[in-house]
Write an enzyme that holds these catalytic residues in place. Structure first.
Site, PDB file in Angstrom:
ATOM      1  N   SER A 133      -9.785  -0.119   7.379  1.00 38.00           N
ATOM      2  CA  SER A 133      -8.553   0.120   5.695  1.00 38.00           C
ATOM      3  C   SER A 133      -8.595  -1.245   4.892  1.00 38.00           C
ATOM      4  O   SER A 133      -7.916  -1.317   3.722  1.00 38.00           O
ATOM      5  CB  SER A 133      -7.748   1.101   5.638  1.00 38.00           C
ATOM      6  OG  SER A 133      -8.147   1.959   5.761  1.00 38.00           O
ATOM      7  N   SER A 169      -9.414   1.922   2.845  1.00 40.13           N
ATOM      8  CA  SER A 169      -8.879   3.114   2.073  1.00 40.13           C
ATOM      9  C   SER A 169      -7.711   1.810   1.122  1.00 40.13           C
ATOM     10  O   SER A 169      -6.955   2.457   0.517  1.00 40.13           O
ATOM     11  CB  SER A 169      -8.087   3.593   2.554  1.00 40.13           C
ATOM     12  OG  SER A 169      -6.976   3.481   3.523  1.00 40.13           O
ATOM     13  N   LYS A 200       0.765  -1.230  -0.052  1.00 36.53           N
ATOM     14  CA  LYS A 200      -0.048  -0.620  -0.065  1.00 36.53           C
ATOM     15  C   LYS A 200       0.867   1.572   0.030  1.00 36.53           C
ATOM     16  O   LYS A 200       2.301   1.214   0.780  1.00 36.53           O
ATOM     17  CB  LYS A 200      -1.020  -0.285   1.345  1.00 36.53           C
ATOM     18  CG  LYS A 200      -1.829   1.141   1.523  1.00 36.53           C
ATOM     19  CD  LYS A 200      -2.877   1.174   2.888  1.00 36.53           C
ATOM     20  CE  LYS A 200      -4.239   2.002   2.359  1.00 36.53           C
ATOM     21  NZ  LYS A 200      -4.712   1.924   3.884  1.00 36.53           N
TER      22      LYS A 200
END
Length: 608
Positions: A305, A281, A205
């Site tokens: 997330s 996210s 990420k």
């Protein structure tokens, strides 16, 4: 004058008097030019403050923070009481080599014959290739990492030609990946792979450092003010095991959203339905795993997330206990609600990656006094008896407060299957003060996010943020020091409630999200979207894992009538990752035959 409210001390609260209140967020749904106009208004000095105050009051945030007397002292980080040892586990040495931990983790897994799976014998209608399948293919010289990498590069580069863009990675270097794959291929040719993870492809990420890539947090400017000199701690541990790191995966800007919408680089699409969000996210990591491009990925989780996109994309996501993994080398490393954790297509693969990355920071070892990291011995003869002894806590009114009954029905069916197949007992529980928990989390993550970004925002970077991030920042700027302390008093109070519940149950069970993957409005692609109703549904069951630092995991259990994935969330005791991993594996086994191939799926191992 507002009426003062006084809360009774947590120890004296009568759980039988608690009444569930349906959760609805009062805020406008905005996209396009109206969203841009709203941002200008809300950032205006006087009228903006008035609008935000009105919205906070309408959502009872003002009442909670300003007009309520909270008797508990603040808890600025999760504080856990001592926990009993989990049964039938293997304790790992967090000070040892990641390769040794991965080797130990491999011994915990049940017997698996990749040769029969490779030949197609006894396979369900659809299954993901496991890490063990890749290792078998490499060792048997059926394929090499250098062969597989070309398939991945082909797909990633093809995403650049989609209109509108649908990126999986924000930063990608084909030659760097080829070099990593060539080094792994050479190790296999010499008979010296570093671990079972050698040659396994993973995405990172974009808020975790991974050289040679910049860390942008999916913004357009963070790399200009923050350089990356070395891998983050978790990434370094994976690299030492031979993992091939394919690049920085897309995400919601700075992790401050639940859909994965990103006008900066394009919005990642859900592999199960191209017109729908992945969730956020950690949108890119979940989509990359669900589409078959990588066995696993690293995400961060400060407000669901990891779990939200994993659930919406039909894969497994583990949010570890706060402090279990070292946050060094990440954009969210200084907060009190975030962790780094794995996303993978199967529970077994989550276990292998988790074993590689676990290990607390020196500071957290002193402050949090973490329990010994351990894994469930799934190959043990005791495993069935341990599953049968588990008590699952379910708050029915909360469990059923979902956008579609498809979600609660599918999750309920799985609980019934667990009872029938393993003897797990579901116990009715009540969880008090859910609204207070949401408010405390909002103030905590909001204040901490603002603090980390404030120097750059004050330096004029606010205009470069996406519209929904600017709305969030405008809200966060209204939180005072008093609000933050009040939120930490609530944290201590709500921690007490949950520890009382865990005296009666071993795991709390909920749907992971209150809705399946929402549609992407076409008007949201260029300027973004602000939809607090959707955020409310996606975060409905998420908060305890973050505010209280509890371990939580989502495992796919079925689909709604539109064919969209549904996840079941397991919330464990502090440091109780082994228990939720054990239960998740049992659930995965029960649901294996119903798993469907995503509409966008790439068989990179057999190049189909």
């Amino acid at each position: 004058m507002a009426k003062k409210r006084t809360m009774v001390p947590a120890q004296k609260l009568d759980f039988s008097s608690v009444k569930y209140q349906q959760q609805t967020v009062q805020a406008p749904h905005l996209t396009g030019l109206i969203l841009k106009l709203f941002v200008r208004i809300i950032e205006a000095p006087i009228i903006g403050s008035l609008i935000i105050y009105f919205m906070k009051k309408k959502n009872k945030i003002v009442e909670m923070l300003h007009n309520t007397e909270i008797p508990e002292k603040p808890m600025f980080k999760p504080e856990f009481p001592p926990q009993e040892a989990e049964p039938s586990v293997l304790i790992l040495d967090e000070e040892g080599k990641p390769t040794d931990r991965v080797e130990s983790a491999l011994k915990c897994l049940p017997h698996y014959d990749p040769a029969s799976c490779w030949s197609g014998d006894s396979l369900p209608s659809f299954r993901y290739w496991k890490i063990c399948d890749y290792a078998y293919a490499y060792r048997s010289k059926l394929v090499t990492p250098s062969m597989v990498v070309e398939q991945i590069i082909l797909v990633i580069e093809g995403c650049n030609y989609h209109k509108p863009p649908t990126p999986l990675l924000i930063s990608f270097d084909a030659e760097d990946i080829r070099k990593q794959a060539a080094a792994s291929t050479k190790r296999f040719e010499e008979g010296n792979p570093l671990s079972i993870l050698d040659g396994i492809f993973m995405a990172i990420k974009d808020d975790i450092d991974c050289t040679p890539h910049p860390t942008k947090g999916a913004s357009t400017w963070m790399h200009e003010v923050r350089s990356v000199e070395k891998d983050g701690v978790s990434v370094s541990r994976l690299r030492s095991c031979g993992v091939i790191l394919i690049g920085k995966a897309s995400m919601h800007e700075f992790g401050l959203g639940t859909t994965g919408n990103n006008p900066n680089y394009g919005t990642t699409r859900n592999p199960h339905a191209h017109e729908r969000y992945t969730g956020g996210s950690s949108s890119g990591p979940a989509a990359i795993v669900a589409s078959g491009l990588c066995s696993a990925a690293l995400g961060t989780d400060g407000g669901g997330s990891i779990r939200i996109p994993s659930s919406l994309c039909g894969v497994v996501g583990l949010k570890t206990t706060f402090g279990r993994t070292n946050m060094g080398g990440s954009l969210c490393g200084s907060g009190t609600v975030e962790i780094i954790g794995p996303i993978a297509s199967t529970v077994e693969d989550v276990i292998l990656v988790y074993a590689a990355i676990l290990g607390s920071s020196p500071e957290d070892k002193i402050i949090l006094k973490p329990g010994l990291p351990c894994l469930p011995v799934l190959s043990s003869l005791e495993n069935s008896n341990i599953l049968g002894s588990l008590r699952l806590g379910k708050y029915t009114e909360w469990f059923n407060d979902v956008h579609s009954t498809d979600i609660s029905d599918v999750c309920e069916d799985v609980l019934n299957l667990l009872s029938k197949s393993h003897g797990c007992k579901t116990i009715e529980i009540v969880i008090p003060e859910l609204h207070e928990m949401r408010t405390a989390h909002l103030v905590s993550i909001g204040s901490e996010s603002l603090r980390s970004l404030n120097p750059d925002i004050e330096d004029g970077k606010v205009a470069k943020l996406t519209c929904d991030t600017r709305i969030s920042m405008a809200l966060f700027r209204t939180f005072t020091a008093s609000d933050y302390v009040a939120a930490q008093c609530l944290r201590r109070r709500i921690m007490h409630h949950h520890m009382e519940i865990f005296k009666k149950v071993d795991v709390m069970v909920t749907p992971t999200t209150g809705m399946t993957a929402p549609k992407i409005p076409p008007s949201a692609l260029e300027n973004g979207e602000s939809n607090m109703q959707v955020t409310g549904y996606l975060m409905r069951f998420i908060i305890a894992g973050n505010l209280l630092g509890l371990p939580a995991l989502t495992v796919p259990v079925g689909y709604d009538k539109q064919g969209l994935p549904i996840g079941l969330q397991l919330i464990g005791r502090p440091w109780g990752e082994a228990t939720i991993l054990r239960l998740a594996y049992a659930i995965e086994e029960l649901c294996a035959k119903s798993r469907k191939k995503p509409a966008s799926f790439y068989d990179i191992l057999k190049a189909k």
